[in-house]
Design a protein around this motif. Structure first.
Motif, mmCIF file in Angstrom:
data_model
loop_
_atom_site.group_PDB
_atom_site.id
_atom_site.type_symbol
_atom_site.label_atom_id
_atom_site.label_comp_id
_atom_site.label_asym_id
_atom_site.label_seq_id
_atom_site.Cartn_x
_atom_site.Cartn_y
_atom_site.Cartn_z
ATOM 1 N N SER A 153 1.036 -1.420 -0.042
ATOM 2 C CA SER A 153 -0.044 0.131 -0.064
ATOM 3 C C SER A 153 0.670 0.774 0.194
ATOM 4 C CB SER A 153 -0.868 -0.223 1.131
ATOM 5 O OG SER A 153 -0.162 0.182 2.337
ATOM 6 N N SER A 155 2.124 5.193 1.434
ATOM 7 C CA SER A 155 0.914 5.666 2.248
ATOM 8 C C SER A 155 2.345 6.483 2.560
ATOM 9 C CB SER A 155 1.528 4.227 3.787
ATOM 10 O OG SER A 155 3.058 4.004 4.059
ATOM 11 N N HIS A 178 -2.271 0.431 6.427
ATOM 12 C CA HIS A 178 -3.422 0.233 5.468
ATOM 13 C C HIS A 178 -3.461 -1.687 5.794
ATOM 14 C CE1 HIS A 178 -3.848 2.934 2.445
ATOM 15 N NE2 HIS A 178 -2.215 3.325 2.710
ATOM 16 N N GLY A 183 -9.392 0.122 6.507
ATOM 17 C CA GLY A 183 -8.600 1.070 5.700
ATOM 18 C C GLY A 183 -7.700 1.040 6.320
ATOM 19 N N ARG A 184 -7.147 2.069 6.598
ATOM 20 C CA ARG A 184 -6.307 2.798 7.445
ATOM 21 C C ARG A 184 -6.561 2.819 8.898
ATOM 22 N NH1 ARG A 184 -5.158 8.630 4.776
ATOM 23 N NH2 ARG A 184 -7.580 8.896 5.643
#
Length: 558
Positions: A153, A155, A178, A183-184
């Motif tokens: 992911s 970030s 993630h 989600g995060r």
């Protein structure tokens, strides 16, 4: 959330005994009800508990169990208290949140005594602390959530925000990642123990109403009658989002273009909610926001176009800002004693859990001028670190956060529209008395489905009984009582059969990949259908038990 220091109480040493005091807070809105529950359990509401230096390991465990029962009652919230009598009969466990709160309170009391460093009971107190920590570890292991991180992911925005935070005084033992299904989220960099500070945010980084005084829109907004600081901040954030020179640019860059809460449900999702209680909650919330928007715009844009550019203050942008503040803000108690609604950069990545690691936060530490997030249960390296958003129902979580927990939520209640006289007579005493509202929840939470219980809350059942027989006093197996029970369950069946009919049959969206909002709406509707179904099943089963008991009595009379 913060522990009331009055709950810890005084501790005093008598010879080789130490008195540990777990007190009810004098400001508790349910103080009277909790006192009655403590009395039912055999506790003196004003009493203390003595620990001896000679306690064996078994005696120490028994002592902790007694402390835990008392601490559970002290930490009951309104919903837990309403349903508490069944839980008390079965040993006291009511919810994960309550259990963690109770164990945390016990630790605070023990640490207060240990900090004195005196007496022959220090060793036994340390042993009691160790046993309490073991309970917390066991609770976390049994109810923790698996963390799966997307390794590929992107970030970069989150990394930039963390770097900005550290440069501005943020101290963190968490990384942003993630996480599958969430989600995060915030993930522990190292093994963290109870009491460790996972995150510390300096006051200078927190977005609060103080920042408004530096804004060019404040002199305009303060002239509006009745406008709240929260609404001013909401309007400030709508513009600040696009300010390239903003101190908080990196924070706004990490925010999503869409929050996907219930407030953004499309027409298909709204139609899918037909018959569900969530539909009314979402409609009412959006109507309230639309009225609020129309009271401000386009008037502010027309009168002050430089401060309120029309392109930045559309209904869509207003709704986005509402979702931002609903889903990401926190209530923080400042050193001046004022409670303010704030946005906390970095802390906003902490996700919610019914078994959180962080429970007590929300008060500025006056010595460090910062907001600290201490752990109430351990968090291993690589594990997602959760906090508690509050004791919210799934309908509230969907409406304002855009999700609901997958486990059974004890706060998923259905409120009942029942007239309750303010002077209702509750001669039986206990927690079932003096409730001005009544509710039900999934009957799987109760283990008592016998006659007079049925897995349903006693306050509700007692109210319905007294509505038929004001002199109702006890649950005795008389013919008259059994017949009243049948009437009560019959009325409840009628109510919830109508609710089940309104929900309709369970259906699957015919699209291969339904939109996020339709999927969430259908999942919530399935949850409500499950709750109503459990209530109906309990009523049907209870009616059969009553009919069987009446039949036995008829045969016995022959």
């Amino acid at each position: 959330m913060n522990i009331d220091k009055n709950m810890i109480g005084d501790t005093s040493q008598i010879d080789n005994d130490v008195q540990l005091v777990l007190e009810l807070s004098k400001g508790d809105p349910f103080l009277g009800k909790k006192k009655k529950v403590l009395e039912v359990m055999g506790f003196d509401p004003e009493g203390s508990m003595n620990i001896r230096s000679s306690f064996t390991p078994d005696q120490l465990t028994s002592f902790l169990n007694m402390m835990l029962q008392r601490a559970r009652i002290i930490n009951l919230d309104e919903v837990e208290l309403y349903f508490s009598e069944d839980a008390i009969d079965l040993g006291g466990f009511t919810s994960l949140r309550n259990e963690l709160e109770a164990l945390d309170l016990i630790l605070k009391v023990i640490d207060k005594v240990l900090s004195s460093g005196k007496g022959a009971t220090i060793n036994v107190l340390q042993n009691l602390r160790d046993v309490t920590l073991d309970r917390i570890h066991e609770l976390g292991k049994s109810n923790g959530e698996e963390t799966r991180i997307f390794r590929d992911s992107n970030s970069d925005k989150e990394k930039c925000l963390l770097e900005w935070g550290v440069k501005n005084g943020v101290k963190t033992k968490l990384d942003i990642a993630h996480v599958e299904g969430a989600g995060r989220g915030a993930v522990a960099r190292e093994d963290l123990e109870v009491g460790d500070i996972a995150l510390e945010i300096p006051l200078s980084v927190i977005i609060s109403e103080d920042i408004l005084h530096e804004s060019d829109m404040f002199p305009i907004l303060e002239q509006i009658d009745g406008i709240s600081a929260e609404t001013m901040l909401l309007l400030w954030s709508m513009k600040e989002k696009y300010n390239q020179g903003s101190k908080y640019k990196l924070y706004f860059d990490t925010l999503p273009e869409e929050f996907n809460t219930g407030l953004s449900f499309g027409i298909d999702a709204v139609m899918a909610l037909d018959g569900a209680l969530l539909l009314e909650e979402i409609v009412q919330a959006k109507e309230h926001l639309r009225i609020q928007y129309d009271e401000l715009f386009p008037a502010l844009c027309d009168c002050h176009p430089d401060e309120f550019p029309r392109e930045l203050y559309t209904w869509e942008q207003f709704l986005w800002a509402c979702e931002l503040w609903y889903s990401n803000s926190m209530k923080v108690m400042f050193s001046d004693g004022k409670l303010r609604t704030c946005l906390i950069p970095v802390a906003g990545f902490l996700n919610h859990s019914m078994c959180p690691h962080i429970m007590h936060y929300g008060r500025i530490d006056s010595t460090t001028n910062s907001l600290k997030f201490p752990l109430s249960r351990p968090c291993n390296a690589g594990e997602q670190c959760f906090l508690s958003y509050g004791n919210f129902s799934s309908s509230h979580l969907v409406t304002f956060y855009g999700f609901f927990t997958q486990g059974d939520n004890p706060h998923d209640v259905i409120s009942l529209d029942i007239d309750v006289p303010q002077d209702e007579d509750c001669e039986g005493g206990g927690a079932a008395c003096e409730w001005n509202t009544h509710m039900v929840r999934g009957t799987w939470f109760s283990k008592n489905h016998a006659i007079f219980n049925y897995g349903l809350p006693r306050p509700l059942l007692n109210h319905l009984r007294r509505a038929r027989t004001p002199t109702w006093e006890s649950n005795t197996l008389t013919r008259e009582n059994l017949e009243i029970e049948l009437e009560v369950l019959g009325d409840l069946c009628s109510t919830f059969e109508g609710m089940m009919e309104a929900l309709g049959e369970a259906t699957l969206d015919d699209r291969e990949t339904p939109m996020w909002d339709v999927k969430l709406a259908l999942e919530f509707k399935a949850l409500q259908r499950r709750i109503v179904s459990s209530i109906l099943t309990s009523c049907y089963t209870g009616s059969k038990l009553l009919e069987l008991e009446l039949h036995k009595r008829s045969v016995a009379q022959l």
